[in-house]
Design a protein around this motif. Structure first.
Motif, short mmCIF file in Angstrom:
data_model
loop_
_atom_site.label_atom_id
_atom_site.label_comp_id
_atom_site.label_asym_id
_atom_site.label_seq_id
_atom_site.Cartn_x
_atom_site.Cartn_y
_atom_site.Cartn_z
N ARG A 188 -32.73 -11.88 -5.82
CA ARG A 188 -31.89 -12.87 -6.51
C ARG A 188 -32.23 -14.24 -5.98
NH1 ARG A 188 -27.04 -11.99 -9.04
NH2 ARG A 188 -27.40 -14.17 -9.52
N THR A 189 -32.23 -15.24 -6.83
CA THR A 189 -32.55 -16.59 -6.45
C THR A 189 -31.27 -17.38 -6.26
OG1 THR A 189 -34.57 -16.43 -7.73
CG2 THR A 189 -33.88 -18.63 -7.08
N LYS A 190 -31.16 -18.03 -5.10
CA LYS A 190 -30.00 -18.86 -4.81
C LYS A 190 -30.13 -20.19 -5.54
CE LYS A 190 -30.68 -19.10 -0.57
NZ LYS A 190 -30.58 -19.53 0.79
N SER A 191 -29.11 -21.03 -5.43
CA SER A 191 -29.13 -22.31 -6.12
C SER A 191 -30.18 -23.26 -5.57
CB SER A 191 -27.76 -22.97 -6.04
OG SER A 191 -27.41 -23.20 -4.69
N ASP A 192 -30.61 -23.07 -4.31
CA ASP A 192 -31.63 -23.95 -3.74
C ASP A 192 -33.04 -23.44 -3.99
OD1 ASP A 192 -31.69 -21.78 -2.05
OD2 ASP A 192 -31.39 -22.92 -0.21
N GLY A 193 -33.19 -22.32 -4.72
CA GLY A 193 -34.50 -21.82 -5.10
C GLY A 193 -35.05 -20.72 -4.21
N LYS A 194 -34.40 -20.44 -3.08
CA LYS A 194 -34.87 -19.37 -2.20
C LYS A 194 -34.39 -18.02 -2.72
CE LYS A 194 -35.16 -22.18 1.89
NZ LYS A 194 -34.73 -22.36 3.27
N SER A 195 -35.14 -16.98 -2.39
CA SER A 195 -34.85 -15.65 -2.90
C SER A 195 -34.38 -14.74 -1.77
CB SER A 195 -36.11 -15.07 -3.54
OG SER A 195 -35.85 -13.80 -4.04
N ILE A 196 -33.38 -13.91 -2.05
CA ILE A 196 -32.91 -12.89 -1.11
C ILE A 196 -32.82 -11.57 -1.85
CG2 ILE A 196 -31.62 -14.49 0.34
CD1 ILE A 196 -29.07 -13.54 -1.01
N LYS A 226 -27.78 -3.07 -5.73
CA LYS A 226 -27.64 -2.96 -7.18
C LYS A 226 -26.33 -3.55 -7.67
CE LYS A 226 -28.16 0.50 -10.79
NZ LYS A 226 -28.45 1.91 -11.06
N ARG A 227 -25.26 -3.32 -6.93
CA ARG A 227 -23.95 -3.83 -7.34
C ARG A 227 -23.90 -5.35 -7.31
NH1 ARG A 227 -20.06 -0.63 -3.49
NH2 ARG A 227 -21.87 -0.85 -2.18
N CYS A 228 -24.59 -5.96 -6.35
CA CYS A 228 -24.57 -7.42 -6.21
C CYS A 228 -25.67 -8.11 -7.00
CB CYS A 228 -24.68 -7.80 -4.74
SG CYS A 228 -23.29 -7.20 -3.78
N SER A 229 -26.49 -7.34 -7.70
CA SER A 229 -27.57 -7.95 -8.47
C SER A 229 -27.03 -8.75 -9.66
CB SER A 229 -28.55 -6.89 -8.97
OG SER A 229 -27.92 -6.01 -9.87
N VAL A 230 -25.79 -8.52 -10.03
CA VAL A 230 -25.18 -9.27 -11.14
C VAL A 230 -24.12 -10.25 -10.63
CG1 VAL A 230 -25.61 -7.49 -12.86
CG2 VAL A 230 -23.50 -7.43 -11.54
N ALA A 231 -24.06 -10.46 -9.31
CA ALA A 231 -23.08 -11.37 -8.72
C ALA A 231 -23.42 -12.81 -9.10
CB ALA A 231 -23.06 -11.22 -7.21
N PRO A 232 -22.41 -13.66 -9.22
CA PRO A 232 -22.69 -15.07 -9.54
C PRO A 232 -23.42 -15.76 -8.38
CG PRO A 232 -20.34 -14.69 -9.27
CD PRO A 232 -21.00 -13.37 -9.18
N VAL A 233 -24.15 -16.82 -8.70
CA VAL A 233 -24.95 -17.53 -7.71
C VAL A 233 -24.06 -18.12 -6.61
CG1 VAL A 233 -26.55 -19.46 -7.38
CG2 VAL A 233 -26.75 -17.99 -9.38
N ASP A 241 -24.64 -17.93 -2.48
CA ASP A 241 -24.67 -19.08 -1.60
C ASP A 241 -23.67 -18.94 -0.46
OD1 ASP A 241 -26.67 -20.27 -3.10
OD2 ASP A 241 -25.26 -21.41 -4.33
N GLU A 242 -22.48 -18.42 -0.75
CA GLU A 242 -21.47 -18.20 0.28
C GLU A 242 -21.95 -17.19 1.32
OE1 GLU A 242 -17.95 -16.92 -1.69
OE2 GLU A 242 -17.65 -18.81 -2.71
N ALA A 243 -22.59 -16.14 0.86
CA ALA A 243 -23.06 -15.10 1.77
C ALA A 243 -24.14 -15.63 2.70
CB ALA A 243 -23.60 -13.91 0.98
N VAL A 244 -25.06 -16.41 2.18
CA VAL A 244 -26.13 -16.96 3.01
C VAL A 244 -25.58 -17.98 3.99
CG1 VAL A 244 -28.27 -18.30 2.93
CG2 VAL A 244 -27.89 -16.47 1.31
N ALA A 245 -24.61 -18.79 3.56
CA ALA A 245 -24.00 -19.76 4.47
C ALA A 245 -23.28 -19.04 5.60
CB ALA A 245 -23.02 -20.65 3.70
N GLU A 246 -22.64 -17.93 5.30
CA GLU A 246 -21.94 -17.15 6.32
C GLU A 246 -22.92 -16.55 7.32
OE1 GLU A 246 -19.52 -13.02 6.23
OE2 GLU A 246 -18.85 -14.56 4.82
N ILE A 247 -24.06 -16.09 6.84
CA ILE A 247 -25.09 -15.52 7.72
C ILE A 247 -25.62 -16.60 8.64
CG2 ILE A 247 -27.41 -14.54 7.77
CD1 ILE A 247 -26.69 -13.10 5.16
N LYS A 248 -25.88 -17.79 8.11
CA LYS A 248 -26.40 -18.88 8.93
C LYS A 248 -25.40 -19.28 10.01
CE LYS A 248 -29.60 -21.01 5.72
NZ LYS A 248 -29.93 -22.21 4.95
#
Length: 75
Positions: free
Chosen positions: A35-43, A47-54, A58-65
């Motif tokens: 999936r591509t985030k709003s800044d263009g990077k891919s994670i 399967k369940r989260c493949s249809v999650a909104p962008v 972004d929230e998940a990646v910010a939490e990981i950082k």
């Protein structure tokens, strides 16, 4: 006849493509969907989260950082 080639591509991936989904935190689940985030990077997500909104990605990646930064401060 059995299909011997089914799923063969993930045999060469570390842990056979399994890990912890960064969005829903499900463990030991296949992370096969890029999936591509709003800044263009891919994670890779499950399967369940493949249809999650962008925004949720972004929230998940910010939490990981923030978690990784706090580990660096504690060390």
């Amino acid at each position: 006849m059995a299909k011997s080639k089914r799923g063969r591509a993930i045999w060469n991936v570390p842990s056979h493509g399994r890990g912890t989904c960064p969005v829903c935190k499900a463990t030991r689940i296949k992370l096969l969907y890029p999936r591509t985030k709003s800044d263009g990077k891919s994670i890779k997500v499950c399967k369940r989260c493949s249809v999650a909104p962008v925004s949720r990605l972004d929230e998940a990646v910010a939490e990981i950082k923030s978690a990784s930064e706090s580990k660096l401060v504690l060390s």
